[in-house]
Write a protein that holds these residues in place. Sequence first.
Motif, short mmCIF file in Angstrom:
data_model
loop_
_atom_site.label_atom_id
_atom_site.label_comp_id
_atom_site.label_asym_id
_atom_site.label_seq_id
_atom_site.Cartn_x
_atom_site.Cartn_y
_atom_site.Cartn_z
N THR A 380 0.84 -1.19 0.00
CA THR A 380 0.00 0.00 0.00
C THR A 380 0.88 1.25 0.00
O THR A 380 2.09 1.18 0.21
N THR A 381 0.24 2.39 -0.22
CA THR A 381 0.98 3.65 -0.22
C THR A 381 1.67 3.89 1.12
O THR A 381 2.81 4.37 1.16
N THR A 382 1.00 3.56 2.21
CA THR A 382 1.61 3.77 3.53
C THR A 382 2.87 2.91 3.69
O THR A 382 3.88 3.37 4.25
N VAL A 383 2.82 1.70 3.19
CA VAL A 383 3.99 0.82 3.29
C VAL A 383 5.13 1.35 2.42
O VAL A 383 6.30 1.35 2.84
N LYS A 384 4.81 1.81 1.24
CA LYS A 384 5.84 2.37 0.35
C LYS A 384 6.50 3.59 0.99
O LYS A 384 7.72 3.76 0.92
N PHE A 385 5.69 4.45 1.61
CA PHE A 385 6.26 5.62 2.29
C PHE A 385 7.14 5.19 3.46
O PHE A 385 8.20 5.77 3.70
N SER A 386 6.70 4.18 4.19
CA SER A 386 7.51 3.68 5.31
C SER A 386 8.86 3.17 4.81
O SER A 386 9.90 3.46 5.40
N LEU A 387 8.83 2.42 3.71
CA LEU A 387 10.08 1.91 3.13
C LEU A 387 10.99 3.05 2.70
O LEU A 387 12.21 3.00 2.89
N ALA A 388 10.39 4.11 2.11
CA ALA A 388 11.18 5.26 1.65
C ALA A 388 11.85 5.94 2.83
O ALA A 388 13.04 6.29 2.77
N TRP A 497 4.18 3.27 9.60
CA TRP A 497 3.95 1.83 9.59
C TRP A 497 3.02 1.42 10.74
O TRP A 497 2.03 0.71 10.54
N VAL A 498 3.33 1.90 11.93
CA VAL A 498 2.54 1.54 13.10
C VAL A 498 1.11 2.09 12.99
O VAL A 498 0.15 1.44 13.41
N SER A 499 0.98 3.26 12.39
CA SER A 499 -0.33 3.93 12.30
C SER A 499 -1.01 3.70 10.95
O SER A 499 -1.94 4.42 10.60
N ARG A 500 -0.52 2.73 10.19
CA ARG A 500 -0.99 2.58 8.81
C ARG A 500 -2.50 2.32 8.73
O ARG A 500 -3.16 2.80 7.80
N GLY A 505 -7.43 4.51 6.96
CA GLY A 505 -8.84 4.86 7.22
C GLY A 505 -9.16 6.28 6.81
O GLY A 505 -10.23 6.58 6.28
N LEU A 506 -8.19 7.19 7.04
CA LEU A 506 -8.36 8.58 6.65
C LEU A 506 -8.34 8.75 5.13
O LEU A 506 -8.90 9.69 4.59
N MET A 507 -7.64 7.83 4.44
CA MET A 507 -7.49 7.94 2.99
C MET A 507 -8.76 7.56 2.24
O MET A 507 -8.89 7.82 1.03
#
Length: 511
Positions: A380-388, A497-500, A505-507
Amino acid sequence: MASSLTKDAAEREKTSPAVGGKTFFGHPRGLAPLFMTEMWERFSYYGMRALLVIYLIAGGPDAKPGSQGGGLGMSEANAVAIYSVYVAMVYLLAMPGGWFGDRVWGPRKTVAIAGGVIMAGHLCLALPGQAAFFAGLALVAIGSGLLKSNISTMVGHLYDGPKDPRRDGGFTIFYMGVNTGAFAAPLVIGTVGQEVNWHLGFALAAMGMGIGLACFLFGSRHLSPVSSTVPSPLPKDERNVLLRKAAIWLGVAAVFYGVVGGTGHFTLNWAVIPITILGLIIPITVLFRIKRDKELSDTEQTKVSGYIWFFVAAAVFWMIFDQAGSTMSTFAEKKTTDNVFGLHFPSSWFQSVNPLWVMALAPVFASVWLALARRRKEPTTTVKFSLAMIAIGVSFVVFASAMGLASDGAKVSPAWLLGIYMVQTMGELCLSPVGLSLTTKMAPQKYASQMLGVWFLAVTAGDCVTGLLSTAGVDLNGVGVILGEAAIAVAAGTAIWVSRKKVEGLMGDVH
């Protein structure tokens, strides 16, 4: 139905290029001049950027022993602050640049004017003296801001709407021009500037922009007619109000700095600090204004709340990433071996490494995302941002290790910087294209056009933090500071990551 079909066909004929005839790699011919303009503009920009910090410190106490003199002899701290402010302003001015294209000149005229302003800026840089230098920086920043949003808009005008199957491929070809110019610039402009003469290097940057402007003017007949129109013309009464406000603020600034200068109190900080503070206030103000807009629906308000998470993370990412041209540039100049197998090369060549990694790794990442998507396992986008965020943090852990090895005066292998840039590029490919796509998906309808400018403000915010730290006397080359920045990036990635689940949900329906 026949009349509406005829009307639709007529509208397409007036606003979109014909499907038949000669093409540019299967795309409308107008893509060729836009590709060449962007490639040469990026050639001029990245060539100048590769020289900027090294030129600023040349001839001063922080310059590499035995290196070419003739620079401005500034301290490294001031050089980093100026560099950070300059990059921040380029991205900050992309918003008013887009506004000029939409309200005043239209995209095509705005890009033509922008090219002339950029070329004039590089020519000023080619002249000796601090006055010409700062005037040149200001002109390049203004011109880049005018060009940045409008040339991408014109690429979109070449296609029959968002559903045209050629559209994504056209933008991919266009952005290859960005990386081609960015890769070649340090090898040419950097070599001439560092090895022959600084001002000749800056003159080459002006020549590059001149070639790009010539390509644009010569090939403009192949662009869509829509690119010449002003989408939302500025009414005369609104224009007069804006001109009056601008005159008042310019007058206030002129009086203030006239008093400061006239009393002999002016220093570089009087210019740098207000600009960096402004660069932080504007992004916060813009996001706050959008968030507080009562015309937005509840769903749009929720999405803006989710977007703020990504905006803050992106600001931290760019704060570290953009130090490639400042702290990492001086590390390459003074603490990295400048030869491989006996072949000497100038430190500015390291600025070609990131675009080279982008060209090598971008197809790999695109293929991986597609393969995972087919298996319904794409992150997901959140995971990709976390990886970045984790990748950019790890890159600075490696940087701190290299800095530690060079602390006793020894020089480290170029392999250290090659590895750092590789890790940073992997993070960039997880964040930059994903963030652009996310911005268009989460933008409220009212702010659909402005939100890309908001995304660029994350770069402004990150670079302004670097500028403020440098101005405050923080040693950005200190191992402790480098590790502190790495920790902030990893913490931000971990928080996402923790708050993904909460962020997703906000997305809403965007993933």
